[in-house]
Design an enzyme around this catalytic site. Sequence first.
Site, PDB file in Angstrom:
ATOM      1  N   HIS A  14       0.769  -1.302   0.162  1.00  0.00           N
ATOM      2  CA  HIS A  14       0.072  -0.068   0.118  1.00  0.00           C
ATOM      3  C   HIS A  14       0.936   1.268   0.050  1.00  0.00           C
ATOM      4  CE1 HIS A  14      -3.865   2.223   0.720  1.00  0.00           C
ATOM      5  NE2 HIS A  14      -3.456   2.544   1.628  1.00  0.00           N
TER       6      HIS A  14
ATOM      7  N   ARG B 211      -6.938  -1.533  -6.343  1.00  0.00           N
ATOM      8  CA  ARG B 211      -8.100  -1.313  -5.170  1.00  0.00           C
ATOM      9  C   ARG B 211      -8.615   0.139  -5.061  1.00  0.00           C
ATOM     10  NH1 ARG B 211      -3.243  -3.325  -2.828  1.00  0.00           N
ATOM     11  NH2 ARG B 211      -3.158  -1.377  -1.545  1.00  0.00           N
TER      12      ARG B 211
ATOM     13  N   TYR C  22     -25.996  28.088  20.379  1.00  0.00           N
ATOM     14  CA  TYR C  22     -25.335  27.549  21.742  1.00  0.00           C
ATOM     15  C   TYR C  22     -24.145  28.736  21.775  1.00  0.00           C
ATOM     16  CZ  TYR C  22     -27.348  23.270  22.683  1.00  0.00           C
ATOM     17  OH  TYR C  22     -28.310  22.190  23.049  1.00  0.00           O
TER      18      TYR C  22
ATOM     19  N   ASP D 168     -27.820  17.770  16.640  1.00  0.00           N
ATOM     20  CA  ASP D 168     -29.120  17.390  15.798  1.00  0.00           C
ATOM     21  C   ASP D 168     -29.531  18.438  14.769  1.00  0.00           C
ATOM     22  OD1 ASP D 168     -28.680  14.828  17.283  1.00  0.00           O
ATOM     23  OD2 ASP D 168     -29.497  16.249  18.848  1.00  0.00           O
TER      24      ASP D 168
HETATM   25  C1  LIG Z   1      -8.884   2.055   1.983  1.00  0.00           C
HETATM   26  C2  LIG Z   1      -7.916   1.254   1.278  1.00  0.00           C
HETATM   27  C3  LIG Z   1      -7.870   1.238  -0.096  1.00  0.00           C
HETATM   28  C4  LIG Z   1      -8.611   2.108  -1.136  1.00  0.00           C
HETATM   29  O1  LIG Z   1      -8.055   3.411  -0.875  1.00  0.00           O
HETATM   30  P1  LIG Z   1      -8.572   4.814  -1.551  1.00  0.00           P
HETATM   31  O2  LIG Z   1      -7.553   5.828  -1.585  1.00  0.00           O
HETATM   32  O3  LIG Z   1      -9.683   5.096  -1.186  1.00  0.00           O
HETATM   33  O4  LIG Z   1      -9.009   4.485  -3.032  1.00  0.00           O
HETATM   34  C5  LIG Z   1      -6.994   0.458  -1.012  1.00  0.00           C
HETATM   35  N1  LIG Z   1      -5.861  -0.323  -0.428  1.00  0.00           N
HETATM   36  C6  LIG Z   1      -6.052  -0.500   1.092  1.00  0.00           C
HETATM   37  C7  LIG Z   1      -5.154  -1.374   1.500  1.00  0.00           C
HETATM   38  C8  LIG Z   1      -6.886   0.308   1.997  1.00  0.00           C
HETATM   39  O5  LIG Z   1      -6.922   0.010   3.194  1.00  0.00           O
END
Ligand SMILES: *Cc1c(COP(=O)(O)O)cnc(C)c1O
Length: 373
Positions: free
Chosen positions: A165, A221, A265, A314
């Site tokens: 990642h 992803r 408030y 709310d």
């Molecule tokens: C949340 C996540 C994503 C998606 O990330 P975006 O920036 O929203 O596209 C992809 N891979 C992993 C491991 C994540 O935790």
Amino acid sequence: MTESRWAWAEIDLSAITHNVTVLKGLTAPGTLFMAVVKADGYGHGAVEVARAALKAGADRLGVATVDEAVELRSAGISAPIQVLSEPPVATVATLLDHTITPTLYTKEFAGALGRAAALRGVDAPYHLKVDTGMNRIGVAHADAALFAAMLAEFPGLRLEGTFTHFATADVPGDWDAARQLKRFRSVIEAMRTEKIDPGIVHAANSPATILMPESHLSMVRCGIALYGLHPAPSTYSVIDLKPAMSVRARTTLVKRIGMGEGVSYGLTWHAGASALIATLPLGYADGVHRTLSNSMQVLVGGARASQVGRVCMDQFMVEVPRGVDVQRGTVFTLVGTDSGERIPMDEQAEKAGTINYELACSFGMRLPRVYTR
Ligand SMILES: *Cc1c(COP(=O)(O)O)cnc(C)c1O
């Protein structure tokens, strides 16, 4: 609109379809697409978004917790679901019961999952997470190939994918992201040298999917972009995304107050002259951050109106602009379009001192959702 509550989030599922289509259009044919629907689909509703994304061509789903995965299974969704971090050992039976694919990076979890699977006479699929520089989760890249070789000896486990990642994929041409990708490629090569099949190899989140085609590998992803929100200013010029969420409310009370009267408030706002004040029935428990007090604008009748006084749990108040006809029941828009005027999620997020990711999740807290197709 919802009958029981005069505040709601509108989710346009045709926008989800559009976004999956244009994002997939950036990838080479055969590249898998994971729709990331964690945090209740970034506040948009995980089950509805997952169904729309799968119908539009997504191959797999990504979530953050085992409970989120079980919710999707309970709704009858049968597509592969990956939990994107390693869940607690106590969840292994649930994972196997519901065919949920975990992420794995500790020996302890590998042993527990493998033993439970072997007792059932099955091999549990898992994705190995490699930490290439974000330093959040995963096996350190220098140790990853050796760790994978060790796992290959465990009974009851089947490596289905290997992933990493990015920490900085939203910065175009970033050297750190390039270094992470290079480290990841080295791990994959080392695994292949050891005759270990890394399976589905994936790294790209939304910004990398849009800005780093070299990082697409076997699967992308996408989370934020799936919802039509941009991960960074740098992606606006590259892809045409359609925002899926609008946030609206009907005013529950309209009244005129005299010059010098205070509102909400602490009476932090005072009318400089006689003013027409509209009350809206949503507040910080619905995701309207309290930091937006006295700074946000909303739309009514195609015009911008200023929010006044502190945002309550709310409810909050708005000064009705001159010349706009507002009655009890008139619709106000916090995020979205009204008669050609638009307030994007990014505008409210910036004013709240956060990012669109967090604000969208916040609107998922309590607002009822209305889906359009
Ligand atoms: C949340 C996540 C994503 C998606 O990330 P975006 O920036 O929203 O596209 C992809 N891979 C992993 C491991 C994540 O935790």
